[in-house]
Every structure is written in structure tokens, then in C-alpha cells.
Scaffold this motif. Structure first.
Motif, short mmCIF file in Angstrom:
data_model
loop_
_atom_site.label_atom_id
_atom_site.label_comp_id
_atom_site.label_asym_id
_atom_site.label_seq_id
_atom_site.Cartn_x
_atom_site.Cartn_y
_atom_site.Cartn_z
N ALA A 1 -25.61 12.25 -20.47
CA ALA A 1 -25.94 12.23 -19.04
C ALA A 1 -24.98 13.09 -18.23
N ILE A 2 -23.70 13.03 -18.55
CA ILE A 2 -22.72 13.75 -17.74
C ILE A 2 -22.78 15.25 -18.01
N VAL A 3 -23.10 15.64 -19.24
CA VAL A 3 -23.27 17.06 -19.55
C VAL A 3 -24.48 17.62 -18.81
N ARG A 4 -25.54 16.82 -18.69
CA ARG A 4 -26.72 17.26 -17.94
C ARG A 4 -26.41 17.53 -16.47
N LEU A 5 -25.37 16.89 -15.96
CA LEU A 5 -24.94 17.13 -14.57
C LEU A 5 -24.10 18.40 -14.45
N GLY A 6 -23.71 18.98 -15.58
CA GLY A 6 -22.89 20.19 -15.55
C GLY A 6 -21.43 19.96 -15.88
N ALA A 7 -21.08 18.74 -16.31
CA ALA A 7 -19.69 18.46 -16.66
C ALA A 7 -19.35 19.10 -18.01
N ILE A 8 -18.08 19.46 -18.15
CA ILE A 8 -17.57 20.07 -19.37
C ILE A 8 -16.46 19.18 -19.92
N LYS A 9 -16.49 18.93 -21.21
CA LYS A 9 -15.43 18.14 -21.84
C LYS A 9 -14.15 18.95 -21.84
N VAL A 10 -13.08 18.36 -21.28
CA VAL A 10 -11.81 19.06 -21.17
C VAL A 10 -10.66 18.35 -21.89
N GLY A 11 -10.95 17.20 -22.49
CA GLY A 11 -9.87 16.52 -23.20
C GLY A 11 -10.27 15.16 -23.71
N GLU A 12 -9.29 14.51 -24.32
CA GLU A 12 -9.43 13.14 -24.79
C GLU A 12 -8.21 12.37 -24.30
N GLN A 13 -8.43 11.10 -23.96
CA GLN A 13 -7.34 10.32 -23.39
C GLN A 13 -7.57 8.85 -23.72
N THR A 14 -6.49 8.17 -24.07
CA THR A 14 -6.56 6.73 -24.24
C THR A 14 -6.40 6.11 -22.85
N VAL A 15 -7.38 5.28 -22.46
CA VAL A 15 -7.39 4.70 -21.12
C VAL A 15 -7.15 3.20 -21.21
N ALA A 16 -6.21 2.72 -20.42
CA ALA A 16 -5.93 1.29 -20.34
C ALA A 16 -6.71 0.74 -19.15
N TYR A 17 -7.86 0.16 -19.43
CA TYR A 17 -8.67 -0.45 -18.38
C TYR A 17 -7.97 -1.69 -17.84
N HIS A 18 -8.21 -2.00 -16.58
CA HIS A 18 -7.61 -3.15 -15.90
C HIS A 18 -7.77 -4.42 -16.75
N GLY A 19 -6.66 -4.94 -17.26
CA GLY A 19 -6.68 -6.20 -18.00
C GLY A 19 -7.33 -6.13 -19.37
N GLU A 20 -7.58 -4.93 -19.89
CA GLU A 20 -8.23 -4.78 -21.19
C GLU A 20 -7.38 -3.88 -22.08
N THR A 21 -7.66 -3.90 -23.36
CA THR A 21 -6.91 -3.06 -24.29
C THR A 21 -7.31 -1.59 -24.12
N PRO A 22 -6.38 -0.68 -24.32
CA PRO A 22 -6.67 0.75 -24.19
C PRO A 22 -7.74 1.21 -25.20
N LYS A 23 -8.57 2.16 -24.76
CA LYS A 23 -9.65 2.70 -25.60
C LYS A 23 -9.68 4.22 -25.45
N LEU A 24 -10.11 4.89 -26.52
CA LEU A 24 -10.24 6.34 -26.50
C LEU A 24 -11.42 6.75 -25.63
N ASN A 25 -11.17 7.67 -24.71
CA ASN A 25 -12.20 8.23 -23.83
C ASN A 25 -12.16 9.74 -23.92
N PHE A 26 -13.30 10.36 -23.68
CA PHE A 26 -13.36 11.80 -23.49
C PHE A 26 -13.26 12.04 -21.99
N VAL A 27 -12.61 13.13 -21.61
CA VAL A 27 -12.46 13.48 -20.21
C VAL A 27 -13.37 14.68 -19.93
N TYR A 28 -14.24 14.53 -18.95
CA TYR A 28 -15.15 15.59 -18.52
C TYR A 28 -14.79 16.01 -17.11
N GLU A 29 -15.10 17.26 -16.77
CA GLU A 29 -14.75 17.80 -15.46
C GLU A 29 -15.95 18.55 -14.86
#
Length: 178
Positions: free
Chosen positions: A140-168
Motif C-alpha cells: 500500500a505504501i509503495v503504491r503511494l510513491g514511498a521508497i524503502k530507505v532503511g530498516e529499523q528496530t522500533v520500540a513501540y510504547h509499552g511493547e517489545t521492539p520489532k523490526l520495521n522497514f522505513v519508507y520515505e
């Protein structure tokens, strides 16, 4: 920051209202479906206690919205602006979810368009954290024109960190593609 990250935003498909504490029950009704979270990094948000933590994070962000479907008037889900960075004049959009009855209806596209049209009045780039296993959102995000620019482990509020892709999406690309 000289702009609001929680205005009321509206088009013919959706209305985004600033999230309020008394929106919990209506939003949890949508979020309590296990299928909603199948591809999200935190798959157990359908559980009330886990969703309460998610909701608390949404309220603390001061950039979260309740999404109302324009056709039915129903609560369809939630999204938010977060992590404004004045140094590079960027912001994130994310933490988005929709009830399954709104999947494939074009609502997500309509919501992202009004958010991007609004925020690009103030920032030069918008980023998105997308769960590494969330193929539906990646497509869905690529259809909007976003480009993958990285990967990042994200620590969600009160949850364990998870691997995410970063799009721009950069402002000039968004404006040139409209």
C-alpha cells in the motif's frame, strides 16, 4: 513546531478527528478482531490489555486520529503523526489500522492523501515505519510513491521492539505526482 499534528482532516471518503480518551470503546470494537493484527509487528493488540497500552501511546503522542468512514459514518480505525524532526523537517505517519470491512475499499489511500496533502504544507519529508512482515502495508505504501530507505528496530510504547522497514516520501515527489 509551528503547525498542528492533530487537526481535523476531511475529504469525501474520510474524516480524521483528534483521538480522545472517550474514543477507546469504539476503537477497541474495531481493534478486537484478531485478523486486523495478523501482519502487524505486534500481533496480540486485539487483546484488550495490550490494546489499552497501544491506545495510551496514541494519546501520549498527541498526534493520533480516529478515522471515520465518510460513506457509513462508522469508526474505521486509527492513524497518527509522530516523531517530528525539526532538524531535517520531517515527520512520521503510522500506527495505522483499519477494521477488515474497510480493507480494499480505497479508504487507506484516501486517508493517507489527506494526511500527506496537509503535512506537506509544513515538512519536506514523511517517513513510515512498516512492520518487516506486513506485506499488505508495504504494498500500500509503495503504491503511494514511498521508497524503502532503511530498516529499523522500533520500540513501540509499552511493547517489545520489532523490526520495521522505513519508507520515505519527499515533498517534491508528492507534489509532482499529484
Amino acid at each position: 513546531m509551528t503547525f498542528s499534528i492533530q487537526p481535523i482532516l476531511q475529504n469525501d471518503r474520510a474524516v480524521l478527528y483528534p483521538l480522545k480518551p472517550d474514543d477507546f470503546d469504539a476503537l477497541y470494537e474495531v481493534a478486537s478482531d484478531e485478523k486486523v493484527w495478523e501482519q502487524h509487528p505486534n500481533k496480540d493488540r486485539w487483546k484488550k490489555d495490550v490494546f489499552e497500552t497501544f491506545f495510551d501511546g496514541a494519546m501520549a503522542s498527541k498526534g493520533a486520529f480516529k478515522i471515520i468512514d465518510g460513506a457509513s459514518g462508522e469508526v474505521a480505525g486509527s492513524t497518527r503523526f509522530y516523531d517530528y524532526n525539526p532538524e531535517d523537517n520531517s515527520i512520521f505517519i503510522g500506527y495505522t489500522f483499519y477494521g477488515t470491512r474497510f480493507w480494499g475499499t480505497g479508504l487507506n489511500l484516501a486517508v493517507k492523501r489527506i494526511m500527506l496533502d496537509y503535512i506537506f504544507q509544513y515538512v519536506n519529508a514523511v517517513y513510515f515505519h512498516i512492520g518487516a512482515t506486513n506485506l499488505r502495508s508495504q504494498i500500500a505504501i509503495v503504491r503511494l510513491g514511498a521508497i524503502k530507505v532503511g530498516e529499523q528496530t522500533v520500540a513501540y510504547h509499552g511493547e517489545t521492539p520489532k523490526l520495521n522497514f522505513v519508507y520515505e516520501i519527499k515533498k517534491e515527489n508528492w507534489l509532482n505526482n499529484e
